[in-house]
Design an enzyme around this catalytic site. Sequence first.
Site, PDB file in Angstrom:
ATOM      1  N   LYS A 188      -1.902  -2.745   7.906  1.00 51.61           N
ATOM      2  CA  LYS A 188      -3.131  -2.370   8.596  1.00 51.61           C
ATOM      3  C   LYS A 188      -3.322  -3.193   9.867  1.00 51.61           C
ATOM      4  O   LYS A 188      -2.888  -4.340   9.955  1.00 51.61           O
ATOM      5  CB  LYS A 188      -4.339  -2.598   7.678  1.00 51.61           C
ATOM      6  CG  LYS A 188      -4.479  -1.574   6.567  1.00 51.61           C
ATOM      7  CD  LYS A 188      -5.758  -1.829   5.782  1.00 51.61           C
ATOM      8  CE  LYS A 188      -5.995  -0.759   4.734  1.00 51.61           C
ATOM      9  NZ  LYS A 188      -7.255  -1.004   3.990  1.00 51.61           N
ATOM     10  N   ARG A 210      -0.366  -2.354  -7.260  1.00 51.35           N
ATOM     11  CA  ARG A 210      -0.707  -3.402  -6.280  1.00 51.35           C
ATOM     12  C   ARG A 210      -1.586  -4.459  -6.944  1.00 51.35           C
ATOM     13  O   ARG A 210      -1.394  -5.663  -6.742  1.00 51.35           O
ATOM     14  CB  ARG A 210      -1.419  -2.760  -5.093  1.00 51.35           C
ATOM     15  CG  ARG A 210      -1.771  -3.690  -3.949  1.00 51.35           C
ATOM     16  CD  ARG A 210      -2.154  -2.866  -2.728  1.00 51.35           C
ATOM     17  NE  ARG A 210      -2.854  -3.612  -1.705  1.00 51.35           N
ATOM     18  CZ  ARG A 210      -2.258  -4.356  -0.772  1.00 51.35           C
ATOM     19  NH1 ARG A 210      -0.938  -4.471  -0.772  1.00 51.35           N
ATOM     20  NH2 ARG A 210      -2.963  -4.991   0.142  1.00 51.35           N
ATOM     21  N   HIS A 258      -1.977   2.139  -6.559  1.00 50.34           N
ATOM     22  CA  HIS A 258      -2.826   0.995  -6.226  1.00 50.34           C
ATOM     23  C   HIS A 258      -2.991   0.081  -7.441  1.00 50.34           C
ATOM     24  O   HIS A 258      -3.194  -1.131  -7.288  1.00 50.34           O
ATOM     25  CB  HIS A 258      -4.189   1.478  -5.746  1.00 50.34           C
ATOM     26  CG  HIS A 258      -4.874   0.510  -4.838  1.00 50.34           C
ATOM     27  ND1 HIS A 258      -4.444   0.252  -3.557  1.00 50.34           N
ATOM     28  CD2 HIS A 258      -5.950  -0.286  -5.029  1.00 50.34           C
ATOM     29  CE1 HIS A 258      -5.228  -0.648  -2.995  1.00 50.34           C
ATOM     30  NE2 HIS A 258      -6.144  -0.995  -3.867  1.00 50.34           N
ATOM     31  N   TYR A 287      -8.454  -7.952  -6.036  1.00 49.15           N
ATOM     32  CA  TYR A 287      -7.178  -7.531  -6.604  1.00 49.15           C
ATOM     33  C   TYR A 287      -6.781  -8.363  -7.818  1.00 49.15           C
ATOM     34  O   TYR A 287      -5.752  -8.104  -8.426  1.00 49.15           O
ATOM     35  CB  TYR A 287      -6.078  -7.630  -5.538  1.00 49.15           C
ATOM     36  CG  TYR A 287      -6.189  -6.551  -4.498  1.00 49.15           C
ATOM     37  CD1 TYR A 287      -5.428  -5.397  -4.595  1.00 49.15           C
ATOM     38  CD2 TYR A 287      -7.064  -6.666  -3.435  1.00 49.15           C
ATOM     39  CE1 TYR A 287      -5.538  -4.394  -3.655  1.00 49.15           C
ATOM     40  CE2 TYR A 287      -7.178  -5.674  -2.484  1.00 49.15           C
ATOM     41  CZ  TYR A 287      -6.415  -4.539  -2.598  1.00 49.15           C
ATOM     42  OH  TYR A 287      -6.533  -3.545  -1.671  1.00 49.15           O
ATOM     43  N   HIS A 289      -3.101  -9.215   3.311  1.00 49.01           N
ATOM     44  CA  HIS A 289      -4.529  -9.348   3.558  1.00 49.01           C
ATOM     45  C   HIS A 289      -4.774 -10.345   4.687  1.00 49.01           C
ATOM     46  O   HIS A 289      -4.115 -11.383   4.770  1.00 49.01           O
ATOM     47  CB  HIS A 289      -5.259  -9.847   2.305  1.00 49.01           C
ATOM     48  CG  HIS A 289      -5.301  -8.844   1.206  1.00 49.01           C
ATOM     49  ND1 HIS A 289      -5.727  -7.547   1.387  1.00 49.01           N
ATOM     50  CD2 HIS A 289      -4.965  -8.942  -0.109  1.00 49.01           C
ATOM     51  CE1 HIS A 289      -5.656  -6.902   0.249  1.00 49.01           C
ATOM     52  NE2 HIS A 289      -5.196  -7.711  -0.676  1.00 49.01           N
ATOM     53  N   ARG A 346       0.857  -1.180   0.000  1.00 48.38           N
ATOM     54  CA  ARG A 346       0.000   0.000   0.000  1.00 48.38           C
ATOM     55  C   ARG A 346       0.899   1.238   0.000  1.00 48.38           C
ATOM     56  O   ARG A 346       2.045   1.180   0.462  1.00 48.38           O
ATOM     57  CB  ARG A 346      -0.899   0.009   1.231  1.00 48.38           C
ATOM     58  CG  ARG A 346      -1.804  -1.219   1.344  1.00 48.38           C
ATOM     59  CD  ARG A 346      -2.578  -1.214   2.648  1.00 48.38           C
ATOM     60  NE  ARG A 346      -3.472  -2.371   2.760  1.00 48.38           N
ATOM     61  CZ  ARG A 346      -3.129  -3.529   3.329  1.00 48.38           C
ATOM     62  NH1 ARG A 346      -1.913  -3.663   3.845  1.00 48.38           N
ATOM     63  NH2 ARG A 346      -3.984  -4.526   3.381  1.00 48.38           N
TER      64      ARG A 346
END
Length: 353
Positions: A220, A296, A293, A328, A319, A194
């Site tokens: 995250k 990604r 992105h 994705y 993830h 990210r």
Amino acid sequence: MRPAEFEPICVQEAVDRYVEMVRAKALTGQFSPATAEVYCRDMAVFAELAGPGRLLDDLDGADVDAVLLAFARRPDGRRRRHDPPPAGRALQSAASQARFRRSVSVFFRYAATAGWVRLDPMRAVTVMPRQRGGLRAERRALTAEQAGGLVQAARRLAECGPAEARTGRAARRDQRTEIRDGLVVLLLATVGPRVSELTGANVEDFFVNDGRWYWRIFGKGGRTRDVPLPEAVARVLQAYLERGRPLLDRGVEPKALLLSWRGRRLARGDVQAVIDRVLARVEPSRRRAVTPHGLRHTTATHLLAAATDMDAVRRVLGHADLATLSRYRDELPGELEAAMRVHPLLKDQAPGG
């Protein structure tokens, strides 16, 4: 409600019937007059942009994408502009674009129930609403040829000298921004972090274990993951640490890996400019604009297309849930044909066997 039998009708006829239904619901109080007026106005614009004479069932996700983006660039008579905007810039407000997309979505939901379309094309639409900036095309993955061109340009840029890389701005003696730019693109295209993970990376997050370079990514939810770097990327990283990154004893961000021209931590908004500079070095036939992105998406798509274990790809991208990968994974041209050519049940059989 069970859908009616399929009835092929043109766009204009479908819109006319839908508008008649909306106005009838407004008379009975199911819709407010203001809501009905918005739906009717949006549908008139939709018919104009989609082509009133086209068969409604012929419209697919790409066609609806084109309509949504055409609406975004359509002049808004309620907003005055003194100077013409740059080509391709949205003229509708973000709220108007999101509202129009909702109107089109509700229309197709009704059309599917009424039997005017066999499949709702909104399921294949890639133009998504954003809270700021209006509708944007989903960040699609680059093809193998496009991604290869970008990666090659990044590697060449990282290997060239300061004079070759100079683009008009005076070079600093204490850093080589061309190596940094190549490293940024290589990390985005091969590891798929990210943007926040990339710009937040510190020098100490990169380490060697058993002769191999790893990047400890802080993602995250406080989760971390150690991702091994491809050898080509590790070489550029070493070059940046040794020759490209300034040795700042009193720097503003001495721990940050990626530094701006002024020696501060590279900002998230600077990353797109870095990608665009590298893209300018790709030959036009292999060049396609892409966002951070989008790179990604490119990482996930090509790792999965190469039959990489899905759980390994999940861990590379950071993830928590394997199901998130479906967002994705983009379709690549020719991938089904390639899969059939190397079918695992037939690879050991001789022709005619």
